[in-house]
Design an enzyme around this catalytic site. Structure first.
Site, mmCIF file in Angstrom:
data_model
loop_
_atom_site.group_PDB
_atom_site.id
_atom_site.type_symbol
_atom_site.label_atom_id
_atom_site.label_comp_id
_atom_site.label_asym_id
_atom_site.label_seq_id
_atom_site.Cartn_x
_atom_site.Cartn_y
_atom_site.Cartn_z
ATOM 1 N N LYS A 65 -4.922 -115.980 2.945
ATOM 2 C CA LYS A 65 -5.337 -116.877 3.787
ATOM 3 C C LYS A 65 -6.030 -116.217 5.076
ATOM 4 O O LYS A 65 -6.806 -117.220 5.682
ATOM 5 C CB LYS A 65 -4.099 -117.851 4.561
ATOM 6 N N SER A 315 -1.552 -114.999 -5.052
ATOM 7 C CA SER A 315 -2.211 -115.459 -3.935
ATOM 8 C C SER A 315 -1.394 -114.937 -2.822
ATOM 9 O O SER A 315 -1.792 -114.866 -1.416
ATOM 10 C CB SER A 315 -2.563 -116.822 -3.874
#
Length: 413
Positions: A65, A315
Site C-alpha cells: 500500500k 501482498s
C-alpha cells in the site's frame, strides 16, 4: 471462473498506462524496497511447475500500500499538500498513507473503525498520522473521513480508486518481470482491485502472454457480479477474515482495467485462506495476513489450473497477533491437524487420567482440557470433557476417534 469484458463500458484509452507505472517507479526510487521473490519447493511440487512468492509482506509498512499512497500524495499540488490529507482504513492503507505523508512533509489524518486492532492503530500513529476512531464498520468510518474532507478541505486519499494509486501498485508488476522473466502466470489478491489492475497494466504491456489471475475471498467477492453486469456493483453482507480484500464494491478505475486485462477471477473459502496462511508460515517462513495468503489459497484449491512458472504476490503481513492465533488454529483444523472432541465419562477418581492414557497411546498431543461435573444435562455420576488435540492429519484424526470409541467412550461432539 472467467468473466467476459464489456466493450461498451471500457474506455477508448486505458485510465493507467505503462508510462504511468514507469513514472511511478521513478518517483518511488529510494522510498520503497524492491521486495524479494522466493521460490517455494512445496508449492512447486504441488502445482507441478515452479512457484515463486513475491514478498510484499516484507515491504516498508508491511504491505504494497505504501507504493500507491506515496505516488498519490507526491502528485498533489502545493496548495493541496498544505491542506493535508485524510483517509479511512482499518489497516494497511492507513499505515501507507501515514508513512508516505510523513516522508513528504504532509499532515495526515486517518479515520479507523472503533474496533480496529490496537497494533494497527499504534503503528499508524507511529508513522506520523493523527488517528481518529469513528464508526463500527469501514463504511461508517469512510463516511466520517469524507465528511472531514468536505469540512476541512483535506484531500481524501482513496485506497484503490485513483489512477495514481493504481500506477503506484503497478510497480509490483515491473519488479515481477525483472525478477522472474520466465513467469507464465501472476496470481494476486483482489479487494477493490488496485493492486491487480496495476500489476495487469505493467505485465500485459510488456508480456501480453502472461496470465493475470485475481483472487477474492468468497465472502467479499464483488468482482464476479460486477464483471457480469459490466459495471461496479455492490455486494453485501461481507464476511471474511481477509480484511485487506474485504471490499463490497470495486473501484471505477481499477474495474475498467481488470475487465480488460485480468484473465480470470477466482474465489477462495475461509478454510482455504486459513490453510494457505499456515502453509506460508510453516513452509515458506513468511508471516502473512489472510489477504496476503489469498493467491496461495487459490493454488492450494486448484493446483492444476495454473500455467507456470507462477508468481504469487504475498501482498501484506500486517496480521493482528490475536487474529493470527485464531487463524492458525482454524488452519490446523482445516488441514486435519487440530481436533476438538467432546465426550462423557463416568465421574470417578482416575477417569480423566485413563482417558489421557488412551490419547497418549495414539500419540495425540493434548492442547487443552475442559472438565465439567455440574450441569443439568449430566447424570449424577457423569462428567463431560472437551478436548482440544493436535494431530498429524486427517487419517490421524480418524485414528484418534476410533481409539476413543474402542475404549468405550461416546463422542458427542
Amino acid at each position: 471462473m472467467n468473466y467476459p469484458t464489456t466493450d461498451s463500458f471500457l474506455p477508448v484509452e486505458p485510465p493507467v498506462t505503462l508510462d504511468d507505472v514507469r513514472g511511478a517507479r521513478k518517483m518511488l526510487h529510494g522510498v520503497v524496497r524492491m521486495t524479494p521473490i522466493e521460490g517455494s519447493r512445496h508449492l512447486s511440487s504441488l502445482v507441478g511447475t515452479p512457484v515463486h512468492l513475491k514478498c510484499e509482506n516484507l515491504q516498508r509498512t508491511g504491505s504494497f500500500k505504501l507504493r500507491g499512497a506515496y505516488v498519490r500524495i507526491a502528485g498533489l499540488l502545493p496548495e493541496e499538500r498544505a491542506a493535508g490529507v485524510v483517509t479511512a482504513s482499518a489497516g494497511n492503507h492507513a499505515q501507507g498513507v501515514a508513512h508516505a505523508s510523513t516522508l513528504l512533509g504532509v499532515r495526515s489524518t486517518v479515520f479507523m473503525p472503533v474496533g480496529a486492532p490496537l497494533p494497527k492503530i499504534a503503528a499508524t500513529r507511529e508513522y506520523g498520522a493523527e488517528v481518529r476512531l469513528d464508526g463500527q464498520v469501514v463504511d461508517e468510518t469512510l463516511a466520517a473521513a469524507e465528511e472531514y474532507a468536505r469540512r476541512t478541505g483535506a484531500v481524501f486519499i482513496h485506497p484503490f480508486d485513483h489512477r495514481d494509486v493504481v500506477a503506484g501498485q503497478g510497480t509490483v508488476g515491473l519488479e515481477v518481470l525483472e525478477q522472474c522473466p520466465e513467469v507464465g502466470t501472476v496470481v494476486v489478491g483482489m479487494g477493490g482491485g488496485g493492486l491487480a489492475a496495476g500489476v495487469a497494466v505493467a505485465v500485459k504491456a510488456l508480456r501480453p502472454d502472461v496470465r493475470i489471475v485475481g483472487v477474492q475471498a468468497a465472502g467479499a467477492a464483488a468482482y464476479g457480479p460486477s464483471l457480469a453486469a459490466g459495471r461496479p456493483v455492490s455486494v453485501a453482507p461481507l464476511a471474511t477474515m481477509a480484511d485487506g480484500i474485504k471490499v463490497g464494491r470495486p473501484g471505477e478505475v481499477p474495474f475498467r482495467i481488470v475487465a480488460e486485462l485480468v484473465d480470470e477471477v477466482r474465489t477462495v473459502s475461509e478454510d482455504e485462506l486459513s490453510s494457505a496462511l499456515l502453509l506460508c508460515l510453516e513452509r515458506a517462513k513468511m508471516v502473512v495476513e489472510p489477504a496476503g495468503a489469498s493467491p496461495v489459497a487459490a493454488l492450494l484449491a486448484d493446483p492444476a489450473a495454473f500455467e507456470g512458472p507462477v508468481v504469487a504476490v504475498l501482498s501484506g503481513g500486517n496480521v493482528d497477533p490475536v487474529l493470527l492465533q485464531r487463524i492458525l488454529r482454524h488452519g490446523m483444523a482445516a488441514a486435519g491437524r487440530y481436533l476438538a472432541v467432546r465426550l462423557r465419562l463416568t465421574d470417578r477418581p482416575g477417569a480423566l487420567a485413563t482417558l489421557l492414557g488412551v490419547l497418549s497411546v495414539v500419540d495425540a498431543n493434548v492442547l487443552d482440557v475442559s472438565h465439567v461435573r455440574t450441569d443439568p444435562r449430566l447424570g449424577l455420576t457423569e462428567a463431560e470433557v472437551e478436548l482440544h488435540l493436535e494431530t498429524k492429519g486427517g487419517e490421524h484424526c480418524e485414528e484418534v476417534r476410533a481409539a476413543l470409541r474402542a475404549a468405550g467412550y461416546t463422542i458427542i461432539g
